[in-house]
Design a protein around this motif. Structure first.
Motif, PDB file in Angstrom:
ATOM      1  N   SER A 396       0.798  -1.222   0.000  1.00 49.08           N
ATOM      2  CA  SER A 396       0.000   0.000   0.000  1.00 49.08           C
ATOM      3  C   SER A 396       0.830   1.270   0.000  1.00 49.08           C
ATOM      4  CB  SER A 396      -0.938   0.014   1.215  1.00 49.08           C
ATOM      5  OG  SER A 396      -0.185  -0.079   2.418  1.00 49.08           O
ATOM      6  N   ILE A 397       2.098   1.180   0.422  1.00 48.40           N
ATOM      7  CA  ILE A 397       2.908   2.399   0.512  1.00 48.40           C
ATOM      8  C   ILE A 397       3.999   2.458  -0.558  1.00 48.40           C
ATOM      9  CG2 ILE A 397       2.498   2.619   3.002  1.00 48.40           C
ATOM     10  CD1 ILE A 397       5.315   1.544   3.474  1.00 48.40           C
ATOM     11  N   LEU A 398       4.031   1.474  -1.441  1.00 50.41           N
ATOM     12  CA  LEU A 398       5.040   1.505  -2.500  1.00 50.41           C
ATOM     13  C   LEU A 398       4.665   2.559  -3.549  1.00 50.41           C
ATOM     14  CD1 LEU A 398       5.830  -2.269  -3.185  1.00 50.41           C
ATOM     15  CD2 LEU A 398       7.265  -0.596  -2.031  1.00 50.41           C
ATOM     16  N   PRO A 399       5.592   3.445  -3.890  1.00 47.64           N
ATOM     17  CA  PRO A 399       5.298   4.460  -4.913  1.00 47.64           C
ATOM     18  C   PRO A 399       5.146   3.805  -6.286  1.00 47.64           C
ATOM     19  CG  PRO A 399       7.628   4.512  -4.333  1.00 47.64           C
ATOM     20  CD  PRO A 399       6.972   3.575  -3.367  1.00 47.64           C
ATOM     21  N   LEU A 401       5.763   3.075  -9.999  1.00 47.23           N
ATOM     22  CA  LEU A 401       6.951   3.184 -10.845  1.00 47.23           C
ATOM     23  C   LEU A 401       6.571   3.621 -12.252  1.00 47.23           C
ATOM     24  CD1 LEU A 401       8.828  -0.118  -9.843  1.00 47.23           C
ATOM     25  CD2 LEU A 401       9.252   2.187  -8.980  1.00 47.23           C
ATOM     26  N   ALA A 402       7.416   4.425 -12.856  1.00 44.97           N
ATOM     27  CA  ALA A 402       7.217   4.827 -14.248  1.00 44.97           C
ATOM     28  C   ALA A 402       7.560   3.657 -15.171  1.00 44.97           C
ATOM     29  CB  ALA A 402       8.102   6.029 -14.571  1.00 44.97           C
ATOM     30  N   GLN A 403       7.150   3.767 -16.412  1.00 47.17           N
ATOM     31  CA  GLN A 403       7.434   2.730 -17.393  1.00 47.17           C
ATOM     32  C   GLN A 403       8.940   2.478 -17.481  1.00 47.17           C
ATOM     33  OE1 GLN A 403       5.117   1.038 -19.111  1.00 47.17           O
ATOM     34  NE2 GLN A 403       6.658  -0.250 -20.089  1.00 47.17           N
ATOM     35  N   GLY A 404       9.366   1.204 -17.277  1.00 47.93           N
ATOM     36  CA  GLY A 404      10.778   0.849 -17.357  1.00 47.93           C
ATOM     37  C   GLY A 404      11.562   1.144 -16.094  1.00 47.93           C
ATOM     38  N   GLU A 405      10.906   1.725 -15.101  1.00 52.22           N
ATOM     39  CA  GLU A 405      11.615   2.057 -13.846  1.00 52.22           C
ATOM     40  C   GLU A 405      11.631   0.843 -12.927  1.00 52.22           C
ATOM     41  OE1 GLU A 405      11.422   5.403 -10.217  1.00 52.22           O
ATOM     42  OE2 GLU A 405       9.787   5.222 -11.668  1.00 52.22           O
ATOM     43  N   TYR A 406      12.704   0.726 -12.138  1.00 50.83           N
ATOM     44  CA  TYR A 406      12.852  -0.378 -11.198  1.00 50.83           C
ATOM     45  C   TYR A 406      12.828   0.160  -9.758  1.00 50.83           C
ATOM     46  CZ  TYR A 406      14.049  -3.944 -14.673  1.00 50.83           C
ATOM     47  OH  TYR A 406      14.009  -4.834 -15.704  1.00 50.83           O
ATOM     48  N   PHE A 407      12.377  -0.696  -8.845  1.00 51.79           N
ATOM     49  CA  PHE A 407      12.384  -0.346  -7.428  1.00 51.79           C
ATOM     50  C   PHE A 407      13.816  -0.355  -6.902  1.00 51.79           C
ATOM     51  CE2 PHE A 407      12.267  -1.737  -2.946  1.00 51.79           C
ATOM     52  CZ  PHE A 407      11.488  -0.717  -2.396  1.00 51.79           C
ATOM     53  N   LYS A 408      14.170   0.602  -6.066  1.00 52.64           N
ATOM     54  CA  LYS A 408      15.533   0.687  -5.524  1.00 52.64           C
ATOM     55  C   LYS A 408      15.660  -0.239  -4.305  1.00 52.64           C
ATOM     56  CE  LYS A 408      16.735   5.314  -7.156  1.00 52.64           C
ATOM     57  NZ  LYS A 408      17.220   6.668  -6.756  1.00 52.64           N
ATOM     58  N   ARG A 409      15.768  -1.525  -4.606  1.00 49.43           N
ATOM     59  CA  ARG A 409      15.878  -2.537  -3.540  1.00 49.43           C
ATOM     60  C   ARG A 409      17.159  -2.361  -2.734  1.00 49.43           C
ATOM     61  NH1 ARG A 409      16.963  -4.834   0.137  1.00 49.43           N
ATOM     62  NH2 ARG A 409      16.849  -7.049   0.659  1.00 49.43           N
ATOM     63  N   PRO A 419      15.149  -0.546   1.798  1.00 45.65           N
ATOM     64  CA  PRO A 419      13.777  -1.056   1.820  1.00 45.65           C
ATOM     65  C   PRO A 419      13.716  -2.412   1.120  1.00 45.65           C
ATOM     66  CG  PRO A 419      14.004   0.728   0.229  1.00 45.65           C
ATOM     67  CD  PRO A 419      15.275   0.688   0.993  1.00 45.65           C
ATOM     68  N   ARG A 420      12.928  -3.319   1.665  1.00 48.48           N
ATOM     69  CA  ARG A 420      12.851  -4.686   1.149  1.00 48.48           C
ATOM     70  C   ARG A 420      11.434  -4.976   0.674  1.00 48.48           C
ATOM     71  NH1 ARG A 420      12.483  -9.534   5.070  1.00 48.48           N
ATOM     72  NH2 ARG A 420      12.237 -11.314   3.681  1.00 48.48           N
ATOM     73  N   VAL A 421      11.332  -5.605  -0.460  1.00 44.80           N
ATOM     74  CA  VAL A 421      10.031  -6.019  -0.983  1.00 44.80           C
ATOM     75  C   VAL A 421      10.081  -7.515  -1.283  1.00 44.80           C
ATOM     76  CG1 VAL A 421       9.403  -3.769  -1.943  1.00 44.80           C
ATOM     77  CG2 VAL A 421      10.744  -5.388  -3.327  1.00 44.80           C
ATOM     78  N   LEU A 422       8.902  -8.098  -1.416  1.00 51.87           N
ATOM     79  CA  LEU A 422       8.816  -9.514  -1.745  1.00 51.87           C
ATOM     80  C   LEU A 422       8.488  -9.679  -3.219  1.00 51.87           C
ATOM     81  CD1 LEU A 422       6.810 -10.812   1.356  1.00 51.87           C
ATOM     82  CD2 LEU A 422       9.299 -10.671   1.033  1.00 51.87           C
ATOM     83  N   PRO A 423       8.886 -10.782  -3.829  1.00 55.40           N
ATOM     84  CA  PRO A 423       8.601 -11.007  -5.251  1.00 55.40           C
ATOM     85  C   PRO A 423       7.097 -10.931  -5.532  1.00 55.40           C
ATOM     86  CG  PRO A 423      10.079 -12.690  -4.391  1.00 55.40           C
ATOM     87  CD  PRO A 423       9.622 -11.899  -3.221  1.00 55.40           C
ATOM     88  N   GLY A 424       6.745 -10.260  -6.614  1.00 53.92           N
ATOM     89  CA  GLY A 424       5.341 -10.169  -7.005  1.00 53.92           C
ATOM     90  C   GLY A 424       4.623  -8.939  -6.507  1.00 53.92           C
ATOM     91  N   MET A 425       5.259  -8.185  -5.616  1.00 57.13           N
ATOM     92  CA  MET A 425       4.619  -6.959  -5.140  1.00 57.13           C
ATOM     93  C   MET A 425       4.532  -5.941  -6.288  1.00 57.13           C
ATOM     94  SD  MET A 425       5.943  -5.955  -1.325  1.00 57.13           S
ATOM     95  CE  MET A 425       5.398  -6.844   0.135  1.00 57.13           C
ATOM     96  N   ASN A 427       4.876  -2.656  -8.198  1.00 55.37           N
ATOM     97  CA  ASN A 427       5.814  -1.538  -8.031  1.00 55.37           C
ATOM     98  C   ASN A 427       7.060  -1.915  -7.223  1.00 55.37           C
ATOM     99  OD1 ASN A 427       4.187   0.526  -9.412  1.00 55.37           O
ATOM    100  ND2 ASN A 427       2.796   0.274  -7.640  1.00 55.37           N
ATOM    101  N   GLY A 428       7.308  -3.211  -7.108  1.00 55.25           N
ATOM    102  CA  GLY A 428       8.496  -3.647  -6.379  1.00 55.25           C
ATOM    103  C   GLY A 428       9.504  -4.357  -7.264  1.00 55.25           C
ATOM    104  N   ILE A 429       9.354  -4.270  -8.584  1.00 55.55           N
ATOM    105  CA  ILE A 429      10.224  -5.009  -9.488  1.00 55.55           C
ATOM    106  C   ILE A 429      11.684  -4.554  -9.336  1.00 55.55           C
ATOM    107  CG2 ILE A 429       9.786  -3.392 -11.393  1.00 55.55           C
ATOM    108  CD1 ILE A 429      10.079  -5.830 -13.285  1.00 55.55           C
TER     109      ILE A 429
END
Length: 584
Positions: A396-399, A401-409, A419-425, A427-429
């Protein structure tokens, strides 16, 4: 019986496959339920059947953390048991020996060998294999214990057998007691235990406490390959988690076990593996992967004699440097060293919390004595357990992402924790790799990026020592001590008893037991170290690995002395006391 009537030390010995372990288990379980404190430790060979084995049980009115210095009662199923263990008997000790092998004892004045027809009585109830149960009956009579206290334990032990088997074992047990009542009444006067009030406590080994701690921490998946002396963790997990929706997989080797646990943690589960020295060696590269990819991972390493296959069933503390440094590169990791069964439970819970909070591998380093030694344990306080998952993001709090943008894991942060995300979230790619990478996980070899990411990973653990609850167990009644004794893992009980004895002789002795091995809590140790006239580091290895670790973190002032034991045995109270007196 000893004059203070406060404890009895009992040992049964014979060949593996003669029910030695079950004898000790049944005796200890029954007495634990009656309210006595127990400490049990078994000596066994690295084979399935045959070879000398024994089970040593210390029965006391107070909590004990190691075996007794001397034996009061020795149950011998063969002559080898007498020959190997007779030197441990106190001057008025007794040997109950199976008359089947015509027991003899030479050159020791005061010891009594009392032949008992263990095998003959057992055969009369259907099988000589029941001689261990006959011996338990004799022991119960000798200690003045109500025989009914053993009935339910024997029934539970043979619950998977039919009623006839249970009845035969109960008959053999009562026959063993009857023989002592009819023929050894003079012995009963020496060894009757004082009565105590029953108190609900547990009787468990460190491995069981670790497994239970993992379940309490929310772990529902374990991948492992069987190895002595860690296998009991997997065996416990096989029995319990499936009822909670969990699973255990026995893998083809330790490499698969470690990587499978990494994958499960990456997916969001709390997963772990358990092994011993040879397995830890095989896991080195995978643990490095968890460090580089910043994936939580808990690895239990139960130390045994090494290197290579070494002494699989004997005690040692020689994996200290391996646990900290065996992965190549600057791998961020944490190494915990519990020293009691209670700590094994609570530290395992903390290991899962730390792994997720700091996104790194956590190794729980025990030794064979702690992992396989069984002792009376107070009930755990489950209401105090807290689960902390660290900087795990919610969908719910993940911003967006723009097209082609990746999450800064692997975002560079002030405290080093991204920040940590789980696979499949949504906007967490991001990418995940063992290669050096940028903030989004994409492989990147630029020098500036390499420095930023390395510093970030190292920076995570900068303040761990300050936040870890009791990185050192400290028993320090003196501001200035004649002697500071430093130890780790399973030697705590022996050190505590030695300290008590020296204090009674008016020596000022402090004790520090290391519970967080890496990062090393030198600031917490320094005040105790500097205020002591002499420092004795007690450890089970040949080169003084704990002492070397201390020297790596402070200037060596020449007052530190090592007591090393690496013959596979555990510290004897007499030898530890004598070394302390020599140092003083």
């Amino acid at each position: 019986m000893k004059q203070n009537m406060s404890e009895v030390s009992w040992k049964v010995g014979g060949q593996q496959g003669e029910g030695i372990e079950s004898s000790g288990e049944i005796l200890s379980t029954a007495l634990n339920r009656l309210g006595y404190y127990l400490y049990g430790y078994r000596h066994f060979s690295s084979r399935i059947k045959g070879g000398h084995t024994n089970y040593n049980v210390r029965i006391s009115l107070t909590s004990k953390g190691t075996i007794a210095n001397e034996l009061d009662i020795l149950i011998a199923f063969d002559q080898e048991t007498i020959d190997i263990n007779r030197h441990e008997l106190q001057s008025q000790g007794i040997i109950l020996a199976d008359e089947e092998f015509n027991p003899t004892i030479k050159n020791i004045i005061g010891l009594e060998v009392f032949p008992v027809p263990f095998s003959k009585i057992a055969a009369s109830y259907g099988s000589m294999i029941m001689k261990n149960i006959v011996a338990l009956g004799a022991t119960a009579a000798l200690l003045g214990i109500d025989l009914m206290a053993f009935t339910s334990v024997i029934q539970e032990n043979f619950a998977k057998k039919n009623k006839e088997v249970i009845d035969h074992n109960l008959g053999a047990f009562h026959a063993g007691a009857q023989f002592i009542h009819e023929n050894g009444i003079h012995l009963i006067e020496k060894y009757v235990l004082p009565k105590v009030q029953p108190v609900k406590r547990m009787f468990m080994m460190g491995n069981e406490a670790i497994a239970l701690g993992a379940i309490a921490a929310g772990s529902r998946f374990m991948a492992a390959y069987p190895i002595t002396p860690a296998s009991e963790i997997m065996e416990y997990m096989i029995k319990k988690p499936p009822a909670l929706g969990g699973d255990v997989i026995q893998t083809e080797d330790e490499i698969a076990a470690c990587t499978m646990a990494i994958g499960a943690n990456y997916a969001g589960a709390r997963a772990f593996t358990a092994t011993s020295g040879p397995g830890l060696s095989l896991m080195a590269e995978a643990i490095g992967l968890a460090g580089m990819a910043e994936i939580p991972l808990v690895v239990v390493n139960t130390q045994r004699g090494g290197p290579s296959t070494g002494l699989p069933t004997k005690n040692e503390q020689s994996d200290v440097m391996a646990a900290i440094y065996h992965t190549h590169g600057d791998t961020p990791k944490v190494v915990l060293t519990p020293s009691t069964v209670e700590e094994a439970f609570y530290d395992t819970i903390e290991a899962f919390n730390i792994a997720e909070e700091y996104q790194c591998p956590v190794i729980i380093l025990t030794d064979l004595q702690l992992s396989l030694g069984k002792q009376t344990v107070e009930l755990f306080q489950y209401e105090k357990i807290k689960i902390r998952r660290g900087n795990l993001m919610q969908e719910s709090i993940l911003p967006t992402l723009a097209q082609g943008e990746y999450f800064k894991r692997f975002q560079v942060t002030k405290n080093g924790i991204s920040p940590r995300v789980l696979p499949g979230m949504p906007n967490g790619i991001h990418l995940i790799t063992g290669l050096e990478h940028d903030e989004m996980g994409k492989p990147a070899e630029a020098a500036a990026n390499r420095i930023r990411q390395t510093d970030k990973r190292i920076r995570k653990l900068t303040h761990l020592v300050d936040h870890y609850p009791r990185p050192i167990y400290i028993n320090a009644p003196y501001e200035e001590a004649d002697l500071l004794i430093i130890g780790m893992t399973g030697s705590r009980g022996a050190i505590e008893e030695t300290m008590t004895k020296l204090t009674a002789e008016n020596w000022k002795v402090n004790h520090a037991h290391i519970r967080l091995l890496h990062p090393f809590p030198i600031e917490q140790l320094n005040p105790l170290y500097t205020s002591a006239r002499k420092v004795l580091v007690v450890e089970h290895n040949a080169i003084g690995q704990l002492a070397a670790l201390i020297r790596m973190n402070r200037v060596d002032d020449g007052k530190m002395i090592n007591l090393l034991k690496y013959d596979g045995g555990i510290f004897n109270l007499t030898s530890l006391y004598e070394k302390c007196k020599e140092v003083l």
